[in-house]
Enzyme design. Structure first.
Site, PDB file in Angstrom:
ATOM      1  CD  GLU A 199      -3.463  -1.947  -1.058  1.00  0.00           C
ATOM      2  OE1 GLU A 199      -3.754  -0.755  -1.225  1.00  0.00           O
ATOM      3  OE2 GLU A 199      -3.802  -2.596  -0.040  1.00  0.00           O
ATOM      4  CG  ASP A 233      -1.731   1.251   1.368  1.00  0.00           C
ATOM      5  OD1 ASP A 233      -2.537   1.532   0.473  1.00  0.00           O
ATOM      6  OD2 ASP A 233      -1.559   1.957   2.372  1.00  0.00           O
TER       7      ASP A 233
END
Length: 231
Positions: free
Chosen positions: A123, A51
């Site tokens: 992610e 992320d």
């Protein structure tokens, strides 16, 4: 994992040095729960890292590519690119869902194509790629998979309600906006969240979503509309 490794090599020229790391990126928490494996063996830690890496690469690209855009505009674009629906679609375009290791219960509940699951998978893959091969390879992958959509202006017009709410409230002067998750419901594989948005301690709106990010966006949207309820 052999089929996945072959796909990564053929499609993106990627060969992982650490196969276990790649396997971990494609391991959902429902799988480790059913197999009674350590929680650290699922992809949540890698998701956390990916992320951050994604946000940095996208921010750098937008800053360099759009020198005429102000901070608020750049923030809106970045938010629309890294939101749940967008990342889930990137994961689908890469065919990642096929290789995700899921628990049987999660599989039956349609988890393989769930938006939040695919977002987290994308992610987590970026996090694994960062550890295995460094930031340059992460940047190359994002340039190949994500940036073409940005160049097509696919994300310029997407509404980021959190940013929009902040801009509206700032017109009135000093403001302190905060978000709070009020409730979490459902089993681990199918959670729902209720979020509330506050300005200077006063609640403005609530929102319901399958992820905390979505719930907060919905709360901001309802605050803009003046609807202080969950929807």
């Amino acid at each position: 994992m052999l089929k996945l490794q072959k796909k990564l090599k053929n499609d993106y020229g990627l060969v992982f040095n650490d196969e276990y790391l790649l396997k971990t990126a494609f391991t959902h928490s429902s799988f480790t729960n059913e197999e009674r494996l350590p929680k650290i063996a699922n992809n949540e830690r890698l998701e956390f890292l990916g992320d951050v890496a994604l946000s940095l690469v996208i921010s750098d690209y937008l800053y360099r590519t759009y020198p005429e855009k102000l901070e608020g505009e750049l923030s809106k674009m970045r938010s629309s690119i890294v939101r749940t629906e967008s990342l889930a679609n990137f994961s689908r375009s890469c065919g990642f869902g096929e290789f995700l290791r899921l628990g049987h219960g999660e599989e039956k509940m349609g988890g393989r194509d769930r938006e939040t699951t695919l977002e987290n998978l994308f992610e987590a893959f970026l996090g694994a790629l960062f550890i295995d091969q460094g930031m340059d390879e992460v940047r190359k992958f994002i340039q190949h998979v994500v940036i073409p959509h940005v160049k097509n202006d696919d994300y310029v017009k997407v509404i980021d309600y959190k940013t929009e709410l902040q801009e509206v409230l700032q017109i009135g002067g000093e403001t302190t906006i905060s978000y709070k998750i009020l409730k979490e419901e459902g089993p681990a594989h199918d959670r729902s969240f209720v979020a509330a948005v506050f300005n200077n301690g006063k609640e403005l709106g609530r929102g319901l979503g399958k992820s905390k990010k979505v719930a907060e966006q919905k709360a901001a949207e309802n605050a803009i509309k003046g609807q202080n309820h969950v929807s």
